[in-house]
Write an enzyme that holds these catalytic residues in place. Structure first.
Site, PDB file in Angstrom:
ATOM      1  N   HIS A 177       0.834  -1.204   0.000  1.00 21.89           N
ATOM      2  CA  HIS A 177       0.000   0.000   0.000  1.00 21.89           C
ATOM      3  C   HIS A 177       0.871   1.257   0.000  1.00 21.89           C
ATOM      4  CE1 HIS A 177       0.845  -0.638   4.300  1.00 21.89           C
ATOM      5  NE2 HIS A 177       0.671   0.675   4.436  1.00 21.89           N
ATOM      6  N   ASP A 179       0.819   5.091   1.709  1.00 23.48           N
ATOM      7  CA  ASP A 179       0.168   5.820   2.797  1.00 23.48           C
ATOM      8  C   ASP A 179      -0.583   7.058   2.299  1.00 23.48           C
ATOM      9  OD1 ASP A 179       1.094   3.949   4.529  1.00 23.48           O
ATOM     10  OD2 ASP A 179       2.708   5.165   5.370  1.00 23.48           O
ATOM     11  N   ARG A 245       5.132  -8.620  17.309  1.00 22.75           N
ATOM     12  CA  ARG A 245       5.843  -7.443  16.776  1.00 22.75           C
ATOM     13  C   ARG A 245       5.134  -6.184  17.283  1.00 22.75           C
ATOM     14  NH1 ARG A 245       5.251  -3.876  12.292  1.00 22.75           N
ATOM     15  NH2 ARG A 245       7.083  -3.605  10.951  1.00 22.75           N
TER      16      ARG A 245
END
Length: 266
Positions: A177, A179, A245
């Site tokens: 993607h 931003d 994470r």
């Protein structure tokens, strides 16, 4: 002469005739059977070849998938490294042209950077309240803009990713993607990592998807990565295979109308 004519009478023709066609029939039957055997053998060979071809294609596709998932052409920042500052300038995309430009802030210089010198490991664990200001100043310095012209924008968020199956499309963090395209208000994006690649989790590397060459950042507690938010920095996160994470996404806009106040830590 007459006895000679009787030596080879036509009477036994039925037997001879029966024997002749019978032998010929057996020959024809044998030839047909042999032909069918060859045909079946050919089909078996073709089927085996197709299966082998399918297996080869499947293996190739699996290899391609694994290469796309786990393989990278270049590692920009390894987990084992301690980087003072690393910055790579890249050409800006046209994404910013479709938004209002703010002089002294809207990206004219684009790129991506990584540093382990902004936040210490201990500060990453405590998440001090001055993290945003320090990251903002480092981004402004790297891109040659005014720190005062940058505004914190939403979504700025804390992320916790593990190998739990995605429940909605919004949970599918691994898709490529941009931003600026996804959020509109983003001009600069930064990530503060709060856990270590290979020690706290497996997979989960950050990957810039450049034409013909992927480049990755391996998270490290206290490491900050930052980049201009347009299509010049198409990216994704690898799927996390094990462990957890942790990271904080801190994003900035040049448009004060899209700015938000600092979050209040409780």
């Amino acid at each position: 002469m007459a006895p000679q004519r009787r030596v080879a009478p036509r009477g036994p023709e039925s037997g001879g005739t029966a024997a002749g066609p019978d032998r010929g029939g057996r020959r024809r039957h044998s030839s047909a059977k042999k032909g069918r055997g060859q045909q079946e053998s050919g089909w078996r060979w073709l089927k085996a070849a197709l299966l082998l071809s399918s297996a080869a294609v499947g293996a190739l596709l699996s290899w391609s998938y694994l290469s796309a998932e786990d393989g990278v052409t270049e590692v920009l920042a390894r987990h084992s490294e301690s980087l003072r500052d690393k910055f790579v300038e890249i050409p800006c995309s046209e994404d910013y042209d479709s938004h209002k430009r703010f002089e002294g802030c809207t990206p004219r210089k684009c790129g991506r950077g990584v540093t382990d010198a902004v936040i210490t490991r201990e500060e990453a664990e405590r998440i001090r309240s001055d993290v945003r200001q320090r990251i903002q100043q480092r981004i402004a310095q790297a891109f040659g803009i005014s720190s005062a012209s940058m505004y914190l924008t939403k979504p700025t968020f804390f992320s916790r990713i593990n190998n739990t199956e995605a429940k909605t499309t919004h949970d599918e963090y691994w898709h490529p993607h941009v931003d600026k395209v996804t959020y509109g208000s983003f001009d600069y994006t930064s990530l503060l990592y709060l856990s270590d690649y290979t020690e706290d989790f497996g997979g989960g590397r950050f990957v810039f998807m450049d034409a013909g060459s992927n480049k990755t950042i391996e998270p490290r507690a206290g490491r900050v990565s930052f980049f201009t938010s347009g299509s010049e920095n198409l990216h994704r996160v690898e799927k996390v295979h094990w462990g957890t994470r942790y990271a904080i996404t801190i994003s900035f806009t040049c448009n004060p109308d899209h700015g938000i106040g600092d979050p209040v830590l409780m």
